[in-house]
Design a protein around this motif. Structure first.
Motif, PDB file in Angstrom:
ATOM      1  N   MET A  70       0.839  -1.191   0.000  1.00 17.31           N
ATOM      2  CA  MET A  70       0.000   0.000   0.000  1.00 17.31           C
ATOM      3  C   MET A  70       0.877   1.245   0.000  1.00 17.31           C
ATOM      4  O   MET A  70       1.758   1.394   0.841  1.00 17.31           O
ATOM      5  N   GLU A  71       0.612   2.142  -0.945  1.00 11.19           N
ATOM      6  CA  GLU A  71       1.182   3.487  -0.908  1.00 11.19           C
ATOM      7  C   GLU A  71       0.128   4.364  -0.259  1.00 11.19           C
ATOM      8  O   GLU A  71      -1.050   4.282  -0.602  1.00 11.19           O
ATOM      9  N   TRP A  72       0.556   5.210   0.683  1.00  8.66           N
ATOM     10  CA  TRP A  72      -0.398   6.015   1.444  1.00  8.66           C
ATOM     11  C   TRP A  72       0.137   7.427   1.656  1.00  8.66           C
ATOM     12  O   TRP A  72       1.305   7.705   1.437  1.00  8.66           O
ATOM     13  N   LYS A  73      -0.788   8.272   2.072  1.00  7.73           N
ATOM     14  CA  LYS A  73      -0.435   9.619   2.520  1.00  7.73           C
ATOM     15  C   LYS A  73      -1.322   9.918   3.713  1.00  7.73           C
ATOM     16  O   LYS A  73      -2.262   9.180   4.011  1.00  7.73           O
ATOM     17  N   ASP A  74      -1.010  11.002   4.414  1.00 11.23           N
ATOM     18  CA  ASP A  74      -1.881  11.438   5.492  1.00 11.23           C
ATOM     19  C   ASP A  74      -2.316  12.880   5.217  1.00 11.23           C
ATOM     20  O   ASP A  74      -1.809  13.519   4.282  1.00 11.23           O
TER      21      ASP A  74
END
Length: 120
Positions: A70-74
């Motif tokens: 999973m590639e994620w950001k916040d």
């Protein structure tokens, strides 16, 4: 499995998160020392959720057999990726990559001295 993990993480539900892991699972966020065992992983999440509000916004999910990535950001702009090895419907290994210094600064947390902790 990964969607369940995301839902539990965003709900800050340490109990539900821990239940997704195998008894002897390893969670290694590379900026920190590996956390070994379901009980220790639960404690890690309890401590992290008590320290700061964290939200996982999914950018991409990839699957290859027993592995999910999973590639994620916040919401504050921090980005990272996580690798999840799932066997028998339980996470047996997780590794995460993200910028710890940026996280600490964004959340107003103390910056650790890199001489004391080589993982920072």
């Amino acid at each position: 499995m990964l969607q369940k993990w995301i839902d539990c993480f965003n709900a800050a539900d340490a109990v539900a998160l821990a239940n997704l892991y195998a008894q002897d699972a390893i969670n290694h966020q590379v900026a920190n020392t590996p956390v070994i065992g379901k009980t220790a992983i639960h404690k890690m999440f309890v401590n992290e959720f008590a320290t700061s509000k964290m939200v996982c916004i999914v950018e991409h999910i990839f699957e290859d057999g027993e592995w999910a990535i999973m590639e994620w950001k916040d919401p504050l702009g921090l980005r990272g990726c996580g690798f999840f090895h799932v066997q028998n419907d339980k996470i047996v290994f997780q590794r995460g990559y993200w910028d710890k210094l940026s996280f600490l600064k964004q959340h107003g947390l103390p910056v650790e001295n890199s001489d004391e902790n080589p993982n920072t």
